[in-house]
Motif scaffolding. Structure first.
Motif, short mmCIF file in Angstrom:
data_model
loop_
_atom_site.label_atom_id
_atom_site.label_comp_id
_atom_site.label_asym_id
_atom_site.label_seq_id
_atom_site.Cartn_x
_atom_site.Cartn_y
_atom_site.Cartn_z
N LEU A 97 -1.55 -2.51 11.87
CA LEU A 97 -0.25 -3.25 12.27
C LEU A 97 -0.07 -2.71 10.53
O LEU A 97 1.19 -1.85 10.06
CB LEU A 97 0.35 -4.17 12.72
CG LEU A 97 1.90 -3.97 12.56
CD1 LEU A 97 2.59 -3.36 13.28
CD2 LEU A 97 2.14 -6.09 12.83
N ARG A 98 -0.52 -3.49 10.03
CA ARG A 98 -0.07 -3.14 8.10
C ARG A 98 -0.77 -2.09 7.43
O ARG A 98 0.01 -1.54 6.99
CB ARG A 98 -0.13 -5.24 7.79
CG ARG A 98 0.01 -5.70 8.26
CD ARG A 98 -0.96 -7.07 7.53
NE ARG A 98 -0.14 -7.98 7.68
CZ ARG A 98 -0.83 -9.75 6.86
NH1 ARG A 98 -2.17 -9.51 6.75
NH2 ARG A 98 -0.40 -10.45 7.44
N ARG A 99 -1.68 -1.61 8.56
CA ARG A 99 -1.56 0.15 7.75
C ARG A 99 -0.50 1.10 8.12
O ARG A 99 -0.43 2.14 7.56
CB ARG A 99 -3.47 -0.10 8.66
CG ARG A 99 -3.55 1.67 8.11
CD ARG A 99 -4.64 2.40 8.77
NE ARG A 99 -4.63 2.72 10.32
CZ ARG A 99 -5.28 2.39 11.64
NH1 ARG A 99 -6.22 1.93 11.25
NH2 ARG A 99 -4.43 2.69 12.31
N ASP A 100 -0.27 0.80 9.92
CA ASP A 100 1.48 1.52 9.92
C ASP A 100 2.52 1.41 9.19
O ASP A 100 3.45 1.91 9.63
CB ASP A 100 1.25 1.36 11.53
CG ASP A 100 -0.17 2.04 12.36
OD1 ASP A 100 -0.67 3.10 11.43
OD2 ASP A 100 -0.20 1.65 13.33
N ILE A 101 2.63 0.37 8.31
CA ILE A 101 3.61 -0.62 7.90
C ILE A 101 3.45 -0.33 6.21
O ILE A 101 2.92 -0.81 5.47
CB ILE A 101 4.38 -1.37 8.31
CG1 ILE A 101 4.31 -1.53 9.45
CG2 ILE A 101 5.51 -2.17 7.50
CD1 ILE A 101 5.16 -2.84 10.23
N GLY A 102 4.15 0.65 5.89
CA GLY A 102 3.97 0.83 4.35
C GLY A 102 5.15 -0.09 3.48
O GLY A 102 6.84 0.57 3.95
N VAL A 103 4.73 -0.97 1.86
CA VAL A 103 6.22 -1.41 1.49
C VAL A 103 5.73 -1.19 0.63
O VAL A 103 4.70 -1.04 -0.05
CB VAL A 103 5.40 -2.98 1.73
CG1 VAL A 103 6.64 -3.70 1.47
CG2 VAL A 103 5.06 -3.14 3.75
N LEU A 104 6.90 -0.69 -0.10
CA LEU A 104 7.36 -1.09 -1.31
C LEU A 104 8.00 -2.30 -1.78
O LEU A 104 9.46 -2.05 -1.53
CB LEU A 104 8.10 0.68 -1.91
CG LEU A 104 9.10 1.07 -2.44
CD1 LEU A 104 7.21 0.98 -3.83
CD2 LEU A 104 9.22 2.38 -3.55
N TYR A 105 8.24 -2.66 -3.02
CA TYR A 105 8.39 -3.70 -3.52
C TYR A 105 8.91 -3.10 -4.30
O TYR A 105 9.21 -2.67 -5.65
CB TYR A 105 7.95 -4.72 -3.98
CG TYR A 105 6.55 -4.78 -2.64
CD1 TYR A 105 7.16 -5.99 -2.01
CD2 TYR A 105 5.67 -5.33 -2.47
CE1 TYR A 105 6.56 -6.99 -0.27
CE2 TYR A 105 4.71 -5.58 -1.35
CZ TYR A 105 4.99 -6.04 -0.32
OH TYR A 105 4.29 -6.76 0.59
N GLN A 106 9.97 -4.54 -4.95
CA GLN A 106 10.77 -4.45 -6.05
C GLN A 106 9.86 -3.98 -7.11
O GLN A 106 10.70 -3.77 -8.24
CB GLN A 106 12.14 -5.24 -6.08
CG GLN A 106 13.14 -5.86 -7.34
CD GLN A 106 13.52 -6.77 -7.52
OE1 GLN A 106 13.79 -7.25 -6.20
NE2 GLN A 106 14.30 -6.73 -8.41
N ASN A 107 9.18 -5.22 -7.62
CA ASN A 107 7.89 -5.43 -8.60
C ASN A 107 6.92 -5.41 -8.21
O ASN A 107 6.73 -5.75 -6.79
CB ASN A 107 8.66 -6.66 -9.69
CG ASN A 107 9.86 -7.13 -9.45
OD1 ASN A 107 10.60 -6.23 -10.60
ND2 ASN A 107 10.52 -7.84 -9.06
#
Length: 289
Positions: A97-107
Motif C-alpha cells: 500500500l505504501r508503495r502505491d501512495i507517494g508522499v512529499l513532505y514539507q521538510n
C-alpha cells in the motif's frame, strides 16, 4: 454579506460520483494522549481527483495525511485506502500500500549525505528487495530511470550533486523526481511550497499536477498558500478544529468563508488578496441562486 450563522449551514458539497474511490473515510477520529485531533470525518476521494486541503494551523491536515498513507491508524472509524482497511494491514500488504501512495513532505524530503541519484532512486525501494536496495547505494540501479525523472523536473545536470548544493526549489524538484520513479497511484504533498515564494510555489504545484496527470495518479495537497488554489484543483476541502468544515470548488471560496475558517489567522495571512468579495453559494458546489 452573509453572517456567520448562515455560513455554518453550507459545509458540504456533492462528492464525485461514477469514479472509483481511492480513499473512503467513515466516521474517522484520531486522538493523541486522549486529546482529539480529528473527529467525525466522513470523506471520499475519487480516482484522478486533484484536491487541495486547507485550514488553520492545528486543524488536523497533517494527521489526515498520515491516516491516508497508513502511517497512523484511526482511533475510531474506518479508513479505506485503495480498497484496503488500513487497520488490518500488516507486513507485506502494508508495504505494498505504501508503495502505491507517494508522499512529499514539507521538510526532510532528501537524505542529505546521499547524492541526488540515490535520493531519486529511493522511490524504487518498495519495488526492490533488500539486496538490490543495498547494491544501489554503491552502484545505482535503474540509472536511466533516474536520469529521465530529473530531466522531467528540469534538473538534468544534478544527478551526482549533493542535496546541500541545491536550492529549496531544486530539492523539492528532486523529491518530485523520486515520486516519478516510484510511480504511485496516489500522491500526497504535505505543505510542499510553504518555504518557497509564490513564483516557485506555483511552479512546484504545476509540476506536481503535471506529474500526477502523466502517471494517472490522484493528487492531494495540503496547502497554506491559498493563492495557488485556482489553477490545478478540482475540489477544496477545509478542516477546522479537527472536523470537516467545508468542501467545494475553488471558485466557491469567498472572503466570508475564509474569515470564519481561519479566524484570527485571517488578517495575518492577508487572505483579502486571495478572493473577491462574493457570497457563499446556498449549497456549496452549486451556483449562487
Amino acid at each position: 454579506m452573509q453572517n456567520v450563522d448562515s455560513l455554518s449551514e453550507n459545509r458540504t458539497a456533492p462528492e464525485p460520483v461514477g469514479r472509483i474511490d481511492v480513499f473512503r473515510l467513515d466516521g474517522v477520529a484520531r486522538t493523541f494522549g486522549g486529546q482529539p485531533v480529528l473527529a467525525d470525518i466522513d470523506l471520499r476521494i475519487a480516482q484522478g481527483e486533484r484536491v487541495a486541503i486547507i485550514g488553520p494551523s492545528g486543524a488536523g491536515k497533517t494527521t489526515l495525511f498520515r491516516l491516508l498513507s497508513a502511517v497512523l491508524k484511526p482511533s475510531t472509524g474506518r479508513v479505506l485506502a485503495l480498497g484496503h482497511d488500513t487497520r488490518r494491514l500488516r507486513g507485506r500488504a502494508l508495504r505494498r500500500l505504501r508503495r502505491d501512495i507517494g508522499v512529499l513532505y514539507q521538510n526532510d524530503n532528501l537524505i542529505p549525505h546521499l547524492r541526488v541519484v540515490h535520493n531519486v532512486l529511493m522511490g524504487r525501494i518498495g519495488h526492490w528487495g533488500l539486496a538490490r536496495t543495498l547494491l544501489s547505494l554503491f552502484w545505482p540501479q535503474q540509472l536511466p530511470a533516474a536520469r529521465a525523472a530529473l530531466q522531467a523536473v528540469e534538473l538534468p545536470g544534478k544527478l551526482w550533486s549533493m542535496p546541500g548544493e541545491l536550492s529549496g526549489g531544486q530539492q523539492q524538484r528532486v523529491a518530485i523526481a523520486r515520486l516519478i520513479v516510484q510511480r504511485p497511484r496516489v500522491m500526497l504533498a504535505d505543505e510542499p511550497v510553504s518555504q518557497l515564494d509564490i513564483r516557485l510555489g506555483r511552479e512546484i504545484i504545476g509540476l506536481l499536477a503535471g506529474v500526477a496527470s502523466e502517471l494517472g495518479a490522484t493528487l492531494l495537497v495540503n496547502l497554506h498558500t491559498l493563492e495557488l488554489l485556482h489553477e490545478h484543483f478540482d475540489r477544496v476541502i477545509a478542516l477546522r478544529d479537527g472536523r470537516l468544515f467545508w468542501q467545494g470548488t475553488p471558485d466557491a471560496i469567498s472572503r466570508d468563508l475564509l474569515r470564519e475558517l481561519y479566524g484570527a489567522e485571517y488578517r495575518a495571512l492577508s487572505l483579502d488578496q486571495v478572493v473577491h468579495d462574493r457570497p457563499v453559494p446556498v449549497q456549496s458546489g452549486e451556483p449562487p441562486g
